[in-house]
Design an enzyme around this catalytic site. Structure first.
Site, mmCIF file in Angstrom:
data_model
loop_
_atom_site.group_PDB
_atom_site.id
_atom_site.type_symbol
_atom_site.label_atom_id
_atom_site.label_comp_id
_atom_site.label_asym_id
_atom_site.label_seq_id
_atom_site.Cartn_x
_atom_site.Cartn_y
_atom_site.Cartn_z
ATOM 1 C CE LYS A 1 -6.777 1.200 4.309
ATOM 2 N NZ LYS A 1 -5.577 1.990 4.686
ATOM 3 C CD GLU B 1 -2.509 1.264 2.714
ATOM 4 O OE1 GLU B 1 -1.916 0.855 3.731
ATOM 5 O OE2 GLU B 1 -3.638 1.766 2.760
ATOM 6 C CB CYS C 1 -3.408 -1.255 5.377
ATOM 7 S SG CYS C 1 -2.329 -0.703 6.716
#
Ligand SMILES: *[C@@H]1O[C@H](CO)[C@@H](O)[C@H](O)[C@H]1NC(C)=O
Ligand SMILES: *[C@@H]1O[C@H](CO)[C@@H](O)[C@H](O)[C@H]1NC(C)=O
Ligand SMILES: *[C@@H]1O[C@H](CO)[C@@H](O)[C@H](O)[C@H]1NC(C)=O
Ligand SMILES: *[C@@H]1O[C@H](CO)[C@@H](O)[C@H](O)[C@H]1NC(C)=O
Ligand SMILES: *[C@@H]1O[C@H](CO)[C@@H](O)[C@H](O)[C@H]1NC(C)=O
Length: 510
Positions: free
Chosen positions: A182, A83, A215
């Site tokens: 995300k 990321e 993440c």
């Protein structure tokens, strides 16, 4: 042969070929992840032109190109990059603008940016696409994208475009096959949460059911758990920029914990930026970990490992968190799982008529671990049993120290809402080595223990974590849940124990 007969014969040949190809499918594929030390802009909040933004991003992309070549040489079929690896972090909504790539409204699997560079602001997508086709491998990378929206769309931001933290996937011929936006942003002012939560799943010729998340997503029910539970994802592609938080939440621990809890493969690529505590990437199968962690090196590392096409075939537990009631010999059941069969007398506990080790209740104390107020009891002597309770969670430990090191260990419990740097409800039972305080960030330990750790959780989303000295990962001999009692046990750690934890997430209480 009649023409119809001939056609049937051809069909037979064709089907036969397909079938015989499927009789012995490859059992493994080669995966790569790259921990990248990014070139960052000095001034993420400042103004940049598109050409200055591209100049910076090309520096990182050039490193990716080298790594794809190297991964191809080693036989990799898919590579994952971290990321924020291309543009970095700490932007504002305005300052990230020139770094964003345009997301054309085309159906997936139809656009090959390397061959059809027909849109403005897709320079990086083009380079990634060419990288994939040159290396003949799937390329998974994270970058910022923009998508124009109409003010009729109630979620459309006032400036008329979405800005997403996106993972893009290119097939081995350079086609864009998947984009994931995300969901659980971590204080990222430059990006929007997607208007709808996305479960992104795709197949490849070498394995099926790949899923993506990014993440901080790993801490939440959606999309992470939904991908595994509803979509039967077996291979998780996980770009991350994770700041390590010992003793329980380093990048390696949560990556390993997710692969263990759900019996899936996890291909995790982290940023390498030691000044921010970012390192720790790996390729995890249910029973093996191939990983990299280095706070001293300036550069990251390419990791290549063989991965089973069907992770359940390699599962040390043979299936996911299931009662192991058939195994009557399981030592866990020799111990008091259910307090109803135990009686507490003055100085001892009897369970089912059997005395449990003499019990001087150790005085509990409080200590902050990763900003959570844990209740702890110290571990004394060469062996014993302990219990500590926090709210509705009681944690139990049965232990034997095989190498008395003079180090202090403690059993801690926490049942509450975590509120610093994110809000999420935790239930945790943890055996930790203490330093000046219990819960401080420690990476060295020499205490070797046999132990059984369990607790009466209110969730079965409990991640087994086991970390040894010098950031070495280990896997519990057994772990799982029986009813609401979740446990793990380890016969002997192969080196000093830093922490062993049942890290539970009670998603409904967030
Ligand atoms: C980004 O912001 C965080 C928190 O504000 C800070 O600790 C960090 O140093 C910043 N990183 C960069 C690269 O500026
Ligand atoms: C694409 O970029 C060129 C050159 O900067 C510009 O002239 C053109 O108007 C742009 N096209 C679109 C659709 O934005
Ligand atoms: C490229 O790969 C995609 C995904 O595997 C596939 O759908 C497509 O047919 C391929 N295109 C070519 C030209 O081979
Ligand atoms: C931790 O929790 C205990 C028990 O609720 C409380 O007495 C103590 O003050 C708390 N400590 C901190 C630092 O909040
Ligand atoms: C866990 O055990 C303790 C002590 O017996 C009990 O008070 C608590 O209610 C139990 N929690 C759950 C969720 O069953």
């Amino acid at each position: 042969m009649s023409s119809a007969g001939y056609a049937l014969f051809l069909l037979y040949l064709l089907c036969h070929k397909v079938i015989s190809m499927n009789i012995h499918p490859a059992e493994h594929y080669m995966a790569a992840v790259y921990e990248h030390h990014p070139t960052l802009t000095d001034d993420p909040m400042g103004r940049h032109t598109r050409s200055a933004a591209l100049e910076l991003m090309y520096k990182n992309v050039a490193v990716y190109e080298e790594q794809v070549k190297e991964a191809a040489r080693l036989g990799a079929q898919i590579i994952v990059f971290p990321e924020d690896g291309i543009h970095g972090f700490n932007f504002t909504r305005e300052s990230i603008g020139p770094f964003l790539e345009f997301e054309p409204a085309l159906p997936l699997k139809t656009w090959n940016p390397c061959l059809e560079p027909c849109f403005n602001d897709t320079e990086i997508l083009q380079r990634l696409s060419c990288m994939a086709s040159n290396g003949k491998m799937y390329v998974v990378a994270n970058l910022g994208t923009k998508r124009p929206c109409q003010h009729l769309d109630p979620y459309c931001p006032p400036d008329g475009r979405y800005q997403f933290n996106s993972d893009v996937v290119f097939s081995a011929n350079g086609t864009l096959v998947a984009i994931y936006h995300k969901q659980n942003l971590y204080f990222e002012a430059g990006f929007d949460t997607p208007p709808e939560m996305e479960h992104i799943v795709f197949d490849t010729p070498f394995a099926s059911r790949f899923g993506l998340f990014t993440c901080f997503d790993i801490m939440f029910l959606e999309p992470a758990v939904g991908l595994v539970k509803q979509h039967h994802v077996m291979h998780v592609l996980y770009p991350t920029a994770w700041m390590n938080q010992l003793p329980l939440l380093s990048a390696l621990q949560i990556q390993r914990g997710f692969a263990s809890r759900f019996n899936v493969n996890v291909l995790a690529a982290n940023i390498h930026e030691t000044s921010l505590g970012m390192t720790g990437s790996g390729i995890y199968t249910p029973s093996k970990s191939t990983y990299f962690y280095n706070m001293k090196s300036a550069e990251g590392r390419l990791i290549v490992a063989q991965v089973p096409v069907d992770p359940s075939a390699e599962s040390p537990m043979q299936g996911e968190l299931k009662p192991i009631a058939s195994q009557t010999q399981n030592p866990v059941f020799d111990l008091p799982l259910d307090n109803s069969v135990c009686e507490v007398e003055e100085q001892s506990v009897h369970c089912g008529g059997r005395p449990v080790a003499p019990h001087k209740p150790a005085p509990a104390f409080f200590s902050e671990m990763m900003y959570d107020n844990f209740t702890l009891v110290p571990i004394t002597g060469a062996e014993g049993e302990l219990q500590v309770c926090a709210n509705s969670l009681c944690c139990h430990l049965s232990y034997r120290r095989t190498a008395l090191s003079g180090e202090l260990y403690a059993l801690g419990g926490f049942d509450g809402l975590h509120t610093i740097h994110g809000t999420y409800y935790l239930q945790v039972c943890a055996l930790v080595k203490c330093g000046e305080t219990c819960g401080e960030e420690i990476t060295e330990a020499s205490g070797v223990l046999d132990f059984q750790l369990w607790g009466n959780f209110s969730t079965t989303y409990v991640f087994p974590l086991l970390l040894l000295s010098d950031m070495a990962l280990d896997i519990a001999d057994q772990w799982g849940c029986v009813g609401n009692n979740c446990y793990m046990y380890k016969d002997k750690t192969s080196s000093g124990l830093v922490s062993a934890a049942l890290y539970g997430r009670w998603y409904e209480k967030d």
